[in-house]
Structure formats: C-alpha cells, structure tokens
Scaffold this motif. Structure first.
Motif, PDB file in Angstrom:
ATOM      1  N   ALA A  77       0.809  -1.211   0.000  1.00 47.07           N
ATOM      2  CA  ALA A  77       0.000   0.000   0.000  1.00 47.07           C
ATOM      3  C   ALA A  77       0.848   1.268   0.000  1.00 47.07           C
ATOM      4  O   ALA A  77       0.455   2.284  -0.592  1.00 47.07           O
ATOM      5  N   GLU A  78       2.015   1.211   0.636  1.00 43.54           N
ATOM      6  CA  GLU A  78       2.841   2.401   0.789  1.00 43.54           C
ATOM      7  C   GLU A  78       3.885   2.553  -0.310  1.00 43.54           C
ATOM      8  O   GLU A  78       4.624   3.543  -0.329  1.00 43.54           O
ATOM      9  N   SER A  79       3.969   1.588  -1.220  1.00 46.23           N
ATOM     10  CA  SER A  79       4.982   1.634  -2.270  1.00 46.23           C
ATOM     11  C   SER A  79       4.367   2.024  -3.610  1.00 46.23           C
ATOM     12  O   SER A  79       3.211   1.697  -3.901  1.00 46.23           O
ATOM     13  N   GLU A  80       5.145   2.709  -4.431  1.00 47.60           N
ATOM     14  CA  GLU A  80       4.721   3.032  -5.790  1.00 47.60           C
ATOM     15  C   GLU A  80       5.199   1.967  -6.780  1.00 47.60           C
ATOM     16  O   GLU A  80       4.881   2.039  -7.967  1.00 47.60           O
ATOM     17  N   GLU A  81       5.954   0.981  -6.273  1.00 46.59           N
ATOM     18  CA  GLU A  81       6.425  -0.107  -7.121  1.00 46.59           C
ATOM     19  C   GLU A  81       5.330  -1.159  -7.290  1.00 46.59           C
ATOM     20  O   GLU A  81       4.348  -1.185  -6.544  1.00 46.59           O
ATOM     21  N   ARG A  82       5.518  -2.034  -8.268  1.00 44.24           N
ATOM     22  CA  ARG A  82       4.624  -3.169  -8.394  1.00 44.24           C
ATOM     23  C   ARG A  82       4.705  -4.016  -7.122  1.00 44.24           C
ATOM     24  O   ARG A  82       5.765  -4.119  -6.510  1.00 44.24           O
ATOM     25  N   PRO A  83       3.580  -4.631  -6.715  1.00 46.69           N
ATOM     26  CA  PRO A  83       3.550  -5.338  -5.430  1.00 46.69           C
ATOM     27  C   PRO A  83       4.680  -6.338  -5.211  1.00 46.69           C
ATOM     28  O   PRO A  83       5.330  -6.317  -4.159  1.00 46.69           O
ATOM     29  N   LEU A  84       4.936  -7.212  -6.186  1.00 44.56           N
ATOM     30  CA  LEU A  84       5.979  -8.216  -5.968  1.00 44.56           C
ATOM     31  C   LEU A  84       7.364  -7.597  -5.881  1.00 44.56           C
ATOM     32  O   LEU A  84       8.226  -8.088  -5.147  1.00 44.56           O
ATOM     33  N   ILE A  85       7.588  -6.532  -6.631  1.00 44.97           N
ATOM     34  CA  ILE A  85       8.882  -5.853  -6.552  1.00 44.97           C
ATOM     35  C   ILE A  85       9.060  -5.249  -5.159  1.00 44.97           C
ATOM     36  O   ILE A  85      10.120  -5.366  -4.530  1.00 44.97           O
ATOM     37  N   ALA A  86       8.001  -4.611  -4.655  1.00 45.64           N
ATOM     38  CA  ALA A  86       8.069  -4.008  -3.324  1.00 45.64           C
ATOM     39  C   ALA A  86       8.270  -5.065  -2.244  1.00 45.64           C
ATOM     40  O   ALA A  86       9.067  -4.881  -1.319  1.00 45.64           O
ATOM     41  N   LEU A  87       7.572  -6.185  -2.368  1.00 44.77           N
ATOM     42  CA  LEU A  87       7.689  -7.246  -1.367  1.00 44.77           C
ATOM     43  C   LEU A  87       9.046  -7.933  -1.429  1.00 44.77           C
ATOM     44  O   LEU A  87       9.606  -8.312  -0.397  1.00 44.77           O
ATOM     45  N   ARG A  88       9.571  -8.115  -2.635  1.00 42.88           N
ATOM     46  CA  ARG A  88      10.923  -8.679  -2.771  1.00 42.88           C
ATOM     47  C   ARG A  88      11.941  -7.762  -2.100  1.00 42.88           C
ATOM     48  O   ARG A  88      12.786  -8.225  -1.321  1.00 42.88           O
ATOM     49  N   ARG A  89      11.848  -6.487  -2.399  1.00 43.02           N
ATOM     50  CA  ARG A  89      12.800  -5.533  -1.830  1.00 43.02           C
ATOM     51  C   ARG A  89      12.705  -5.535  -0.298  1.00 43.02           C
ATOM     52  O   ARG A  89      13.720  -5.512   0.399  1.00 43.02           O
ATOM     53  N   HIS A  90      11.478  -5.568   0.212  1.00 43.96           N
ATOM     54  CA  HIS A  90      11.281  -5.550   1.656  1.00 43.96           C
ATOM     55  C   HIS A  90      11.892  -6.794   2.306  1.00 43.96           C
ATOM     56  O   HIS A  90      12.543  -6.691   3.365  1.00 43.96           O
ATOM     57  N   PHE A  91      11.689  -7.952   1.703  1.00 47.18           N
ATOM     58  CA  PHE A  91      12.231  -9.184   2.283  1.00 47.18           C
ATOM     59  C   PHE A  91      13.762  -9.177   2.230  1.00 47.18           C
ATOM     60  O   PHE A  91      14.426  -9.546   3.212  1.00 47.18           O
ATOM     61  N   LEU A  92      14.323  -8.745   1.113  1.00 53.70           N
ATOM     62  CA  LEU A  92      15.788  -8.698   1.001  1.00 53.70           C
ATOM     63  C   LEU A  92      16.380  -7.677   1.983  1.00 53.70           C
ATOM     64  O   LEU A  92      17.436  -7.922   2.566  1.00 53.70           O
ATOM     65  N   ASP A  93      15.700  -6.553   2.162  1.00 52.92           N
ATOM     66  CA  ASP A  93      16.151  -5.576   3.152  1.00 52.92           C
ATOM     67  C   ASP A  93      16.123  -6.187   4.557  1.00 52.92           C
ATOM     68  O   ASP A  93      17.012  -5.941   5.376  1.00 52.92           O
ATOM     69  N   GLY A  94      15.081  -6.996   4.824  1.00 54.85           N
ATOM     70  CA  GLY A  94      14.996  -7.666   6.121  1.00 54.85           C
ATOM     71  C   GLY A  94      16.137  -8.646   6.339  1.00 54.85           C
ATOM     72  O   GLY A  94      16.676  -8.753   7.448  1.00 54.85           O
ATOM     73  N   LEU A  95      16.520  -9.359   5.290  1.00 57.30           N
ATOM     74  CA  LEU A  95      17.672 -10.258   5.390  1.00 57.30           C
ATOM     75  C   LEU A  95      18.945  -9.473   5.698  1.00 57.30           C
ATOM     76  O   LEU A  95      19.775  -9.900   6.519  1.00 57.30           O
TER      77      LEU A  95
END
Length: 205
Positions: A77-95
């Motif tokens: 909801a808070e990203s302007e990226e496509r959902p999967l791109i935003a979720l991938r980035r978020h998970f990798l940032d978490g790692l």
C-alpha cells in the motif's frame, strides 16, 4: 497519523508487559507447565483482566508477532512499485538487517522464542490464524477478488517457507554468513518463481 492517546499507550504497555512476562515464564518452564493464573500472578493482575487482553493463552506468545499481520499489506500500500517488486525488496532488506521475521537471526533470545513458537503444537496451531490474517490483509490491498486471494496465499507461503528454512539452519548451528548468502539467493529464486506463476496478477487495484 495522530499520536495515540494516553489511554491507548497505557493499554499497549500492558499488552507488552504481560506478554513479555508470560514468554519469560514459558521459556523457563515450558508452555504447558505454566498456567494462565501463574502468568497473571507474575504480572500482578487478575486472571479476568488478563483474559480481557489475551483471549487465549497462546495469544500471550503470538502478541510478539501480531504487528506483522498487516506488514505485507502495508508494504504494498505504501509503495509506488509493483507489489511483488516491493515485497521482494522488503524481504531482502529484512535479510540484510537480520530482521527476526526473516528467520535470519542468531540472537539467543530470538532463537529461544522461535523454538518456543515452533516447538509447541498449540502455538503452531494458533499461528495459522496469524497467517490467515496476513493473507486476508494482503489480498484486500491486491484487489480482494479470487485472483488476489490466490496471489496473497502464495506470497505469504513463500515468505514463511524462506524464513523457516533460515531459522532451521541457524538453530542447527550453521554460520550466519553462510546462511545469509544462501538466503539471499533463495529469496531471489522464490520471488522470480512467483513472478512467473502469478503473471502480473498482483497489480494493486
């Protein structure tokens, strides 16, 4: 967003305090060996008061991860990226951060909490509700239709399996550096597979 009021802050502190006391007792003695009455006594509150905050004993533990229920939905909801791109980035940032929710943490308290959570059948069963609420929140952001619900189920499952694999290896004694490298590669492969499987059906509406 406005700041929570005094009453809400006091309520939140109560949640945090009672949950932490309960988890400490469960880690010391075992989940099944500690009664709700014992938790209430240690927290210096009545048993009825405890149940007003935590309807089930398992909720005393799951409160620690409750704020992750809408995490995937918020990322989209808070990203302007496509959902999967935003979720991938978020998970990798978490790692990269060693966020416990990714399973990539060797902090003794995190490992102990995960052993408690995944090693207690009652908690595992109760955690299914947590996963279902994650899926529902993400599906709503993705559009709320059948395609959105199917996509949300797959995305949440992939995140869970990746995190569980990281936790399993670290709890077995593998070195963080080795697990982290493999975890980044595995996450990339998994999200690539999601992209192919979902074929653009995760566009937020």
């Amino acid at each position: 967003m406005s700041e929570p009021g005094l009453r809400e802050r006091k309520k939140q502190r109560m949640y945090e305090s009672v949950s932490e006391i309960a988890i400490r007792l469960f880690l010391e003695k075992g989940f099944d060996a500690v009664s709700v009455a014992e938790v209430a006594a240690a927290a210096e509150i009545s048993k009825p008061t405890l149940f007003r905050y935590f309807p089930a004993k398992e909720d005393l533990v799951l409160h620690r991860i409750a704020d992750h229920e809408d995490e995937a939905a918020r990322v989209v909801a808070e990203s302007e990226e496509r959902p999967l791109i935003a979720l991938r980035r978020h998970f990798l940032d978490g790692l990269e951060r060693g966020d416990p929710v990714t399973g990539l943490s060797d902090h003794p308290q995190v490992l102990a909490f995960h052993r408690l959570l995944y090693g207690t059948p009652a908690l595992v069963a109760r955690a299914h509700g947590h996963l279902e609420r994650q899926e529902a929140a993400l599906a709503e952001v993705l559009g709320g239709d059948l395609d959105a619900r199917l996509a949300a189920g797959q995305i949440i499952a992939v995140r869970r399996v990746l995190a569980m694999e990281n936790w399993r290896r670290i709890s077995a004694g593998e070195r963080m550096a080795e697990v982290k490298g493999d975890a980044v590669v595995a996450a990339g492969r998994a999200f690539d597979a999601l992209e192919r499987a979902l074929d653009g059906r995760t566009e937020a509406r």
